[in-house]
Structure formats: C-alpha cells, structure tokens
Design a protein around this motif. Structure first.
Motif, PDB file in Angstrom:
ATOM      1  N   LEU A  66       0.809  -1.220   0.000  1.00  0.00           N
ATOM      2  CA  LEU A  66       0.000   0.000   0.000  1.00  0.00           C
ATOM      3  C   LEU A  66       0.839   1.265   0.000  1.00  0.00           C
ATOM      4  O   LEU A  66       0.399   2.305  -0.466  1.00  0.00           O
ATOM      5  CB  LEU A  66      -0.936   0.007   1.218  1.00  0.00           C
ATOM      6  CG  LEU A  66      -1.812  -1.244   1.393  1.00  0.00           C
ATOM      7  CD1 LEU A  66      -2.621  -1.135   2.674  1.00  0.00           C
ATOM      8  CD2 LEU A  66      -2.733  -1.423   0.197  1.00  0.00           C
ATOM      9  N   GLY A  67       2.023   1.202   0.574  1.00  0.00           N
ATOM     10  CA  GLY A  67       2.849   2.394   0.715  1.00  0.00           C
ATOM     11  C   GLY A  67       3.803   2.601  -0.440  1.00  0.00           C
ATOM     12  O   GLY A  67       3.926   1.782  -1.345  1.00  0.00           O
ATOM     13  N   ASN A  68       4.518   3.717  -0.394  1.00  0.00           N
ATOM     14  CA  ASN A  68       5.536   4.046  -1.393  1.00  0.00           C
ATOM     15  C   ASN A  68       6.862   4.318  -0.695  1.00  0.00           C
ATOM     16  O   ASN A  68       6.918   4.555   0.502  1.00  0.00           O
ATOM     17  CB  ASN A  68       5.117   5.272  -2.217  1.00  0.00           C
ATOM     18  CG  ASN A  68       3.895   4.995  -3.076  1.00  0.00           C
ATOM     19  OD1 ASN A  68       3.886   4.027  -3.825  1.00  0.00           O
ATOM     20  ND2 ASN A  68       2.878   5.837  -2.962  1.00  0.00           N
ATOM     21  N   GLY A  69       7.914   4.296  -1.487  1.00  0.00           N
ATOM     22  CA  GLY A  69       9.235   4.570  -0.924  1.00  0.00           C
ATOM     23  C   GLY A  69       9.978   3.303  -0.545  1.00  0.00           C
ATOM     24  O   GLY A  69       9.441   2.199  -0.569  1.00  0.00           O
ATOM     25  N   ARG A  70      11.242   3.469  -0.161  1.00  0.00           N
ATOM     26  CA  ARG A  70      12.094   2.326   0.142  1.00  0.00           C
ATOM     27  C   ARG A  70      11.624   1.574   1.380  1.00  0.00           C
ATOM     28  O   ARG A  70      11.910   0.390   1.554  1.00  0.00           O
ATOM     29  CB  ARG A  70      13.543   2.792   0.333  1.00  0.00           C
ATOM     30  CG  ARG A  70      14.164   3.380  -0.920  1.00  0.00           C
ATOM     31  CD  ARG A  70      15.659   3.582  -0.723  1.00  0.00           C
ATOM     32  NE  ARG A  70      16.332   2.328  -0.416  1.00  0.00           N
ATOM     33  CZ  ARG A  70      16.713   1.450  -1.344  1.00  0.00           C
ATOM     34  NH1 ARG A  70      16.468   1.681  -2.625  1.00  0.00           N
ATOM     35  NH2 ARG A  70      17.333   0.331  -1.001  1.00  0.00           N
ATOM     36  N   ALA A  71      10.880   2.238   2.252  1.00  0.00           N
ATOM     37  CA  ALA A  71      10.435   1.585   3.490  1.00  0.00           C
ATOM     38  C   ALA A  71       9.429   0.481   3.219  1.00  0.00           C
ATOM     39  O   ALA A  71       9.201  -0.381   4.064  1.00  0.00           O
ATOM     40  CB  ALA A  71       9.838   2.622   4.433  1.00  0.00           C
ATOM     41  N   THR A  72       8.801   0.502   2.048  1.00  0.00           N
ATOM     42  CA  THR A  72       7.823  -0.536   1.729  1.00  0.00           C
ATOM     43  C   THR A  72       8.149  -1.205   0.393  1.00  0.00           C
ATOM     44  O   THR A  72       7.268  -1.511  -0.400  1.00  0.00           O
ATOM     45  CB  THR A  72       6.404   0.055   1.676  1.00  0.00           C
ATOM     46  OG1 THR A  72       6.390   1.162   0.749  1.00  0.00           O
ATOM     47  CG2 THR A  72       5.944   0.523   3.034  1.00  0.00           C
ATOM     48  N   GLN A  73       9.426  -1.446   0.139  1.00  0.00           N
ATOM     49  CA  GLN A  73       9.837  -2.132  -1.074  1.00  0.00           C
ATOM     50  C   GLN A  73      10.166  -3.585  -0.779  1.00  0.00           C
ATOM     51  O   GLN A  73      10.652  -3.924   0.298  1.00  0.00           O
ATOM     52  CB  GLN A  73      11.068  -1.452  -1.687  1.00  0.00           C
ATOM     53  CG  GLN A  73      10.747  -0.132  -2.385  1.00  0.00           C
ATOM     54  CD  GLN A  73      11.931   0.416  -3.152  1.00  0.00           C
ATOM     55  OE1 GLN A  73      12.971  -0.233  -3.226  1.00  0.00           O
ATOM     56  NE2 GLN A  73      11.780   1.589  -3.726  1.00  0.00           N
ATOM     57  N   LEU A  74       9.880  -4.448  -1.762  1.00  0.00           N
ATOM     58  CA  LEU A  74      10.207  -5.860  -1.650  1.00  0.00           C
ATOM     59  C   LEU A  74      11.131  -6.253  -2.788  1.00  0.00           C
ATOM     60  O   LEU A  74      10.905  -5.875  -3.940  1.00  0.00           O
ATOM     61  CB  LEU A  74       8.938  -6.716  -1.713  1.00  0.00           C
ATOM     62  CG  LEU A  74       8.032  -6.710  -0.475  1.00  0.00           C
ATOM     63  CD1 LEU A  74       6.761  -7.486  -0.760  1.00  0.00           C
ATOM     64  CD2 LEU A  74       8.757  -7.312   0.715  1.00  0.00           C
ATOM     65  N   GLN A 234       3.965 -11.769   9.585  1.00  0.00           N
ATOM     66  CA  GLN A 234       5.100 -11.526  10.486  1.00  0.00           C
ATOM     67  C   GLN A 234       6.322 -11.052   9.708  1.00  0.00           C
ATOM     68  O   GLN A 234       7.032 -10.142  10.143  1.00  0.00           O
ATOM     69  CB  GLN A 234       5.422 -12.795  11.266  1.00  0.00           C
ATOM     70  CG  GLN A 234       4.342 -13.198  12.265  1.00  0.00           C
ATOM     71  CD  GLN A 234       4.617 -14.552  12.894  1.00  0.00           C
ATOM     72  OE1 GLN A 234       5.683 -15.146  12.698  1.00  0.00           O
ATOM     73  NE2 GLN A 234       3.646 -15.068  13.655  1.00  0.00           N
ATOM     74  N   PHE A 235       6.564 -11.667   8.545  1.00  0.00           N
ATOM     75  CA  PHE A 235       7.724 -11.291   7.719  1.00  0.00           C
ATOM     76  C   PHE A 235       7.622  -9.833   7.271  1.00  0.00           C
ATOM     77  O   PHE A 235       8.592  -9.060   7.383  1.00  0.00           O
ATOM     78  CB  PHE A 235       7.806 -12.220   6.508  1.00  0.00           C
ATOM     79  CG  PHE A 235       8.785 -11.774   5.451  1.00  0.00           C
ATOM     80  CD1 PHE A 235      10.152 -11.966   5.621  1.00  0.00           C
ATOM     81  CD2 PHE A 235       8.332 -11.148   4.288  1.00  0.00           C
ATOM     82  CE1 PHE A 235      11.047 -11.540   4.646  1.00  0.00           C
ATOM     83  CE2 PHE A 235       9.218 -10.738   3.317  1.00  0.00           C
ATOM     84  CZ  PHE A 235      10.587 -10.927   3.493  1.00  0.00           C
ATOM     85  N   LEU A 236       6.454  -9.434   6.752  1.00  0.00           N
ATOM     86  CA  LEU A 236       6.297  -8.074   6.243  1.00  0.00           C
ATOM     87  C   LEU A 236       6.276  -7.043   7.379  1.00  0.00           C
ATOM     88  O   LEU A 236       6.800  -5.933   7.223  1.00  0.00           O
ATOM     89  CB  LEU A 236       5.021  -7.976   5.419  1.00  0.00           C
ATOM     90  CG  LEU A 236       5.002  -8.792   4.119  1.00  0.00           C
ATOM     91  CD1 LEU A 236       3.636  -8.713   3.458  1.00  0.00           C
ATOM     92  CD2 LEU A 236       6.072  -8.310   3.154  1.00  0.00           C
ATOM     93  N   THR A 237       5.671  -7.410   8.511  1.00  0.00           N
ATOM     94  CA  THR A 237       5.643  -6.500   9.657  1.00  0.00           C
ATOM     95  C   THR A 237       7.056  -6.239  10.170  1.00  0.00           C
ATOM     96  O   THR A 237       7.418  -5.099  10.497  1.00  0.00           O
ATOM     97  CB  THR A 237       4.775  -7.078  10.786  1.00  0.00           C
ATOM     98  OG1 THR A 237       3.445  -7.297  10.300  1.00  0.00           O
ATOM     99  CG2 THR A 237       4.706  -6.128  11.972  1.00  0.00           C
ATOM    100  N   SER A 243       2.540  -2.725  10.356  1.00  0.00           N
ATOM    101  CA  SER A 243       1.575  -3.620   9.708  1.00  0.00           C
ATOM    102  C   SER A 243       0.600  -2.843   8.826  1.00  0.00           C
ATOM    103  O   SER A 243      -0.412  -3.392   8.364  1.00  0.00           O
ATOM    104  CB  SER A 243       0.785  -4.399  10.772  1.00  0.00           C
ATOM    105  OG  SER A 243       0.095  -3.498  11.630  1.00  0.00           O
ATOM    106  N   ASN A 244       0.904  -1.566   8.578  1.00  0.00           N
ATOM    107  CA  ASN A 244      -0.005  -0.710   7.817  1.00  0.00           C
ATOM    108  C   ASN A 244       0.368  -0.577   6.350  1.00  0.00           C
ATOM    109  O   ASN A 244      -0.392   0.007   5.576  1.00  0.00           O
ATOM    110  CB  ASN A 244      -0.064   0.692   8.431  1.00  0.00           C
ATOM    111  CG  ASN A 244      -0.592   0.667   9.855  1.00  0.00           C
ATOM    112  OD1 ASN A 244      -1.472  -0.119  10.175  1.00  0.00           O
ATOM    113  ND2 ASN A 244      -0.035   1.517  10.713  1.00  0.00           N
ATOM    114  N   GLY A 245       1.534  -1.095   5.971  1.00  0.00           N
ATOM    115  CA  GLY A 245       2.000  -0.876   4.608  1.00  0.00           C
ATOM    116  C   GLY A 245       1.617  -1.968   3.631  1.00  0.00           C
ATOM    117  O   GLY A 245       2.039  -1.932   2.472  1.00  0.00           O
TER     118      GLY A 245
END
Length: 392
Positions: A66-74, A234-237, A243-245
C-alpha cells in the motif's frame, strides 16, 4: 358456492373488461418480473465470482503493498527465499504495466504487460495452447521473451502460429515463446487472455516499473493457509516495521467480499421492485372500489335473493386475488423471458434462474392482491340490500 365457482365467476367478470384489467395488473407484472430478473442476475453474478475464484484454488494468498518509498519495497530474491518454508508452496511476485502498446508488423493494440516468474502460470491455473511457459533461466538472465494470452494472440497474429515471432512492446523487441488457452477473468477483473507475460526482472528494467506491488503465494493445502498467512504477515511486519503498509487477502475473503457487495446491490434493487408490487396493490384496491360502485345494484339483487355477507365478501376478494394472481403469473413469465434473454444482449453478465424465488414472488403478488382487496370486498359485503337497489 365452492372455490372453483368463485374463480370462474371472478374470471368472467375481470375478462369482461380486458384493457382495464391489464392496466390494473401492470404494477404487479412489473414488480414480479423485476424481482425474478434481478435475482437471476444477482445469482448469476455470484456464480461467476465463485467460478473465478475456484479456478485459482482455495489455498492462494494475495499480498498487496500500500505504501511508497524504500520503506515498503520488496526484493524479488527476498520473497523467493520464503519458498523454503514448509507452509509456502510457491510464490509469484508480479509487476504490471497497463495499456502497453504491443505491435506485430502493422497490427498494434494495447494490452497489459505482466512481469512475473514461472510459478505464475501454476498459481493462476493457466493452460498452454502452444510453445512453453517462462522458465527460471528467463528470469535469471533477463531474457526478452513473452507468453501471450489467447485474445492478444488472436488480435496480433490472427490464425498464424505466433511461436518464434518477435513482437514490439513499447519499443522493445520480445520473442513469443508460448501462447495460453482462453481462461477468462481472474482476481480484480484482470485476464491472462488480454495480457502479455514476460520475465519479472526484464519487465522491471525495460519498462522502469520499480518495486513489486502484488505477490501471489500458495500454501501446499488449504489446512496450511492460515499458517502461511501468519508467516507472511510476520515477515512483512518485521521488514516494514509496521503492519499498515500491506494487505493480505485469501480466496475466501476476496470471494465473500465481492459476493457480499453484489448481494447488497441486488437486494437494494429488489426492494425497489417490491415497491412497484405495493403500488400495483393500490391500483387493484382502486379498481375494486370502482367495481363495487359500478355493481352496487347487482350486490343488492344478490342479497335480496338470499346471498349472505360472506358470499359477497368472498366474491370480491376472489376477484382481487385473481387479478393479482394473473398479474403475478404474467410477471413470472416476463421475468423468466428477461432472465434467459439477458445474456444475449450482455454476454459478460450471466444469469441463473431461481424457481424458488419466482414462486415466492408469485405468492407475494397474490397476497398483496388479497390484502388490498379486503377493504373494497368488505365495503361491498356491508351494503344494505334496500340501499343498493335504490343506488343510481
């Protein structure tokens, strides 16, 4: 006077003025017809949704960022490492470029380009028509190869076998290595039929698509779906420190959400259709009041020769019930006809007839006629013979 005699008498009376009777029944006809048609459309939509999700299996998870930026990249490699876990069978990360210009010789059309790996075809339950699917080496070496859907193949190549031919996607050349059989819509309304599928790393670099937004994961069996969902949560959190991204959905959640939305809309439309039934009931009451006024002398004569109050009451009540019943029957036939013909005018919208709902709608129409016919029938039965005979 028995029931059948009352019905025959009522039919003779109302068929004596067919146009007035038809106009009186119109509200009931429209109401019942609308209910039957709308329910069949709603049930057809629900069945279509269920079929789409069943085609993908029940042990599938869908992860959306849901988010943008490096903090929510996979990263692709990070995701694929999760396949070593026993509760995760396979993973297919995807990136999508909608409306890409795909060209072969002089034929050009817009199609969705999906960047993914070889697991995607198994997870989406697609079948090959010719050639091969993507293989791990295509992703590893960023090969410029493509597997195209049935609609894309037909549009670009017609009846020619496209295997081995080059296509141009937004200025880049890809070699067609496989074609897919027709499948229909998938989750979210996307369809492999109108898509061009290429290796994920090739797509990310060639079309500058950036981060992975959607990932499909499959558990070995339905019993491990919850465990797999907890693991990926758990992995993504942990990775995003929040847990919001992201949002994780399983097949049941997605199917139930869409069916609930479809059912809610159908119920609202049915409520509107039922209002026309009530309006039809009011029309029946009005015309029965007119009938009572027109036949006042007849009522007086019948009472003077021995007809009791209940006989008059039942006579007029039966007329109201027959009018509403005939209207309900015509509405039922109209609804069945509309339901069967609807897919001819709108092929993308299937219908599924429900005999049970049709019977309920018909019985409700008769009930409405009886309820709204009570007042005029009661009024007719209360007339005094002497007053009725002197009525002009």
């Amino acid at each position: 006077m028995n029931f059948f005699e009352l019905v025959i008498m009522a039919l003779r009376t109302i068929l004596g003025k067919p146009m007035r009777t038809l106009l009186t029944m119109l509200g009931v006809i429209i109401g019942v017809g609308s209910v039957v048609t709308l329910v069949s459309i709603g049930q057809g939509t629900a069945a279509q949704i269920e079929k789409q999700y069943e085609n993908l299996g029940t042990n599938l998870l869908v992860v959306n960022l849901l988010g943008n930026g490096r903090a929510t990249q996979l990263d692709y490699e990070d995701l694929m490492e999760l396949e070593i876990l026993p509760e995760i069978e396979s993973i297919a990360p995807t990136v999508t470029k909608a409306g890409s210009n795909v060209k072969y010789e002089r034929t050009s059309e817009s199609f969705n380009v999906i960047g993914t790996n070889d697991r995607y075809f198994t997870l989406m339950k697609t079948e090959l028509a010719a050639g091969r699917e993507l293989v791990p080496a295509d992703v590893e070496f960023r090969n410029q190869v493509a597997v195209i859907g049935s609609e894309a193949a037909k549009t670009l190549f017609g009846n020619v076998d496209p295997i081995g031919y080059d296509i141009n996607i937004d200025g880049l050349v890809f070699t067609v290595v496989g074609t897919l059989k027709e499948k229909g819509s998938n989750i979210g309304g996307t369809s492999p039929d109108s898509s061009v599928i290429v290796p994920i790393e090739t797509a990310r670099r060639a079309f500058k698509l950036g981060q992975i937004r959607t990932t499909y994961l499959e558990a070995p069996e339905i019993g491990q779906l919850v465990t797999a969902q907890n693991t990926i949560t758990q992995f993504l959190t942990y990775k995003f420190k929040s847990s919001n991204g992201f949002r994780i959905s399983n097949q049941d959640e997605l199917m139930n959400a869409r069916k609930e939305a479809s059912s809610s809309l159908t119920n609202q439309l049915i409520s509107v259709a039922l209002i026309s039934l009530l309006v039809g009931g009011i029309g029946i009451m009005n015309i029965m009041l007119v009938t009572v006024s027109e036949r006042t002398k007849e009522i007086g004569i019948r009472k003077s020769i021995g007809a009791q109050r209940r006989h008059i009451l039942m006579q007029f009540l039966m007329e109201a019930a027959v009018i509403s019943g005939l209207g309900g029957l015509l509405g039922l036939l109209l609804g069945i006809g509309a339901s069967l013909s609807w897919p001819l005018f709108n092929p993308g919208q299937p219908t599924e007839l429900s005999l049970e709902i049709g019977i309920y709608a018909f019985l409700f129409s008769v009930f409405v006629g009886i309820i709204f016919g009570l007042y005029p029938a009661n009024k007719a039965s209360r007339l005094k013979p002497i007053d009725a005979l002197r009525f002009d």
